[in-house]
Design a protein around this motif. Structure first.
Motif: not given
Length: 311
Positions: A265-287
């Motif tokens: 909708v807003l044409d936002e870009e996060l970048g690979l580093r932010v996406v990788a950091g988000a994946a790490v955050v979710l893995a930590g939450v899961a643990a």
């Protein structure tokens, strides 16, 4: 049989869409000229109106004792008024997708606060590792060592909003839930208190944005009615019908929904580093959600070690 198999999945996906889209509606409301205080107030008021109607339909009455209302004011401050305001402040300078990613740190703050105040006792290595991993992922997202990092006042406001939710949840668990007040009525009363707390700040920035366009009205209406009022109701229904584990699953989908909507909708870009950091955050939450399985009735050791359960 087909509906029975897919019913829970549809409910989880629908709740994730409603809840995860909140960050998009906040951004659209801000871009339309509304202030964070105005958004927080309208969101709380419309959400309260929805829940009042639902509570009345379920014949649930609002609490009447002053003690409960005192606890509700505290809960409304930490769980509604303050985070609603901070999300508006944060999204003035931070993309809606990243706001959803940072919101996913709430369970990490819950474990950390629980460990500090003593409600989380004997944190096992897996959960402690998840806590450290999650905050490491947050550090990757911020990248303070880079000039292009996203560490800013807005990002810190979003993190503070997530921490505020954790404080509010802990307070609600110890002072409000399980005390005999029906959940719909309790949620409606809490949002009424949140509306009262945010009302004085509505004119804090002056009377700008009086001439509201259709987009502003649509954004705050959907935010208050769907992403707040009905989201509260559907969360309770999901927990009642499917259990806490299904409800907890929604938390993992929120950043996915917020990032997808921000990009589409807003044409936002996060970048690979932010996406990788988000994946790490979710893995930590899961643990952090993993618990040791109880021993079998015969007292034999559980060789599987740990089991994932909803917190």
């Amino acid at each position: 049989m087909r509906d029975g198999r897919h019913g829970p999945l549809v409910r989880v996906a629908g709740l994730a869409l409603l809840w995860g889209s909140a960050f998009l509606w906040i951004k659209l409301a801000l871009d339309s000229g509304l202030t964070p205080f105005q958004i927080a107030f309208v969101r709380s008021a419309l959400g309260a109106a929805v829940l009042l109607v639902l509570a009345r339909g379920a014949r649930q009455r609002l609490p009447r004792d002053r003690r409960t209302w005192g606890h509700l004011v505290v809960a409304a401050f930490f769980c509604n008024a303050l985070p609603f305001l901070l999300f508006g402040i944060g999204e003035q300078t931070v993309d809606s997708g990243l706001a959803g990613v940072l919101h996913a740190t709430t369970p990490l703050w819950s474990v950390l606060i629980g460990a500090v105040v003593g409600t989380e006792r004997g944190i096992r290595p897996v959960r402690l590792g998840g806590l450290l991993l999650g905050f490491a992922g947050t550090l990757v997202i911020f990248a303070p060592w880079q000039a292009a990092g996203v560490l800013s006042g807005g990002a810190l406001a979003l993190l503070a909003a997530s921490a505020s939710y954790a404080v509010g949840f802990a307070y609600m668990g110890s002072r409000l839930t399980g005390r005999g007040t029906p959940p719909l009525a309790l949620s409606a009363a809490q949002l009424i208190a949140a509306a009262a707390l945010t009302a004085p700040g509505v004119s804090a920035g002056g009377t700008v944005s009086v001439d509201l366009g259709l987009r502003a009205v649509l954004a705050v209406s959907v935010l208050g009615i769907c992403s707040t009022g009905f989201t509260f109701y559907l969360s309770y229904r999901l927990i009642a019908d499917e259990g806490a584990t299904s409800a907890a699953t929604v938390g993992y989908l929120l950043p996915v929904v917020s990032v997808a909507l921000g990009a589409i909708v807003l044409d936002e870009e996060l970048g690979l580093r932010v996406v990788a950091g988000a994946a790490v955050v979710l893995a930590g939450v899961a643990a952090t959600r993993w618990r040791a399985r109880p021993p079998s009735p015969a007292g034999t050791a559980d060789t599987a070690g740990l089991g994932a359960t909803g917190k």
